[in-house]
Design a protein around this motif. Sequence first.
Motif, mmCIF file in Angstrom:
data_model
loop_
_atom_site.group_PDB
_atom_site.id
_atom_site.type_symbol
_atom_site.label_atom_id
_atom_site.label_comp_id
_atom_site.label_asym_id
_atom_site.label_seq_id
_atom_site.Cartn_x
_atom_site.Cartn_y
_atom_site.Cartn_z
ATOM 1 N N GLY A 3 -8.844 3.486 4.723
ATOM 2 C CA GLY A 3 -7.904 3.048 5.747
ATOM 3 C C GLY A 3 -7.130 1.833 5.291
ATOM 4 N N ALA A 5 -3.223 -0.512 5.547
ATOM 5 C CA ALA A 5 -1.776 -0.350 5.456
ATOM 6 C C ALA A 5 -1.372 -0.099 4.014
ATOM 7 N N TYR A 6 -0.120 0.326 3.845
ATOM 8 C CA TYR A 6 0.402 0.635 2.530
ATOM 9 C C TYR A 6 1.270 -0.496 1.994
ATOM 10 N N GLN A 170 4.280 8.716 9.664
ATOM 11 C CA GLN A 170 3.065 7.913 9.874
ATOM 12 C C GLN A 170 2.936 6.840 8.796
ATOM 13 N N ARG A 171 3.259 7.200 7.561
ATOM 14 C CA ARG A 171 3.211 6.206 6.478
ATOM 15 C C ARG A 171 4.220 5.098 6.720
ATOM 16 N N LYS A 173 5.251 3.985 9.620
ATOM 17 C CA LYS A 173 4.719 3.110 10.676
ATOM 18 C C LYS A 173 3.707 2.132 10.104
ATOM 19 N N GLU A 174 2.878 2.589 9.178
ATOM 20 C CA GLU A 174 1.881 1.708 8.560
ATOM 21 C C GLU A 174 2.546 0.655 7.680
ATOM 22 N N PHE A 177 4.175 -1.896 9.999
ATOM 23 C CA PHE A 177 3.148 -2.774 10.568
ATOM 24 C C PHE A 177 2.730 -3.822 9.554
ATOM 25 N N GLN A 178 2.504 -3.422 8.315
ATOM 26 C CA GLN A 178 2.081 -4.358 7.277
ATOM 27 C C GLN A 178 3.158 -5.416 7.041
ATOM 28 N N TYR A 181 3.173 -7.794 9.992
ATOM 29 C CA TYR A 181 1.959 -8.609 9.943
ATOM 30 C C TYR A 181 2.120 -9.727 8.915
#
Length: 195
Positions: A3, A5-6, A170-171, A173-174, A177-178, A181
Amino acid sequence: MEGGAYGAGKAGGAFDPQTFIRQPHTILRMISWLFSIVVFGCIVNEGYVNNLEDSKEFCIFNRNQNACNYGVTVGVLAFLSSLLYLALDIHFPQISSVKDRKKAVLSDIAVSAVWSFLWFVGFCFLTNQWQRSKLEDNPLNEGVDAARAAITFSFFSIFTWAILAVLALQRLKEITFQEEYNQLFSGTPPIPPLS
């Protein structure tokens, strides 16, 4: 699959072929690659039939040369796109910039959505032309199974490319998010543990 983020924190890791092959987008991309081979291979090998009167070749899909050309063109270009994005997926962990990762994933979303649409058009076009084909044009039923296989795998390709677009979304969105953040918490000192 681990799991997280990318983001840039994952960049620079060693390439692990077993992990890469087990990823859902890799499996779907290989399936899309295989489906494109089936579609253009069927049309190139058995999509053209000799006319009995003048021994000229004609397309099995209602004698419409455009139907065969569309199927072959979309199949070959989807084949090349699949290979290109497989190579990008291999290189993706080495990309350290979040913006570059975002661009790669955005292009994956766009290309996958376009291919899903092109396969939908191809499925509709080939099916329509196949329904209009006359039995007297092909009394020996040459290439019938190949034509049906091309139509069937065009239909399956719609869904594989659409699912690839959803996985790329989906990727994205990750990655987003990263990035958010990192912007929010990059200048704040870490919180000391409670004793």
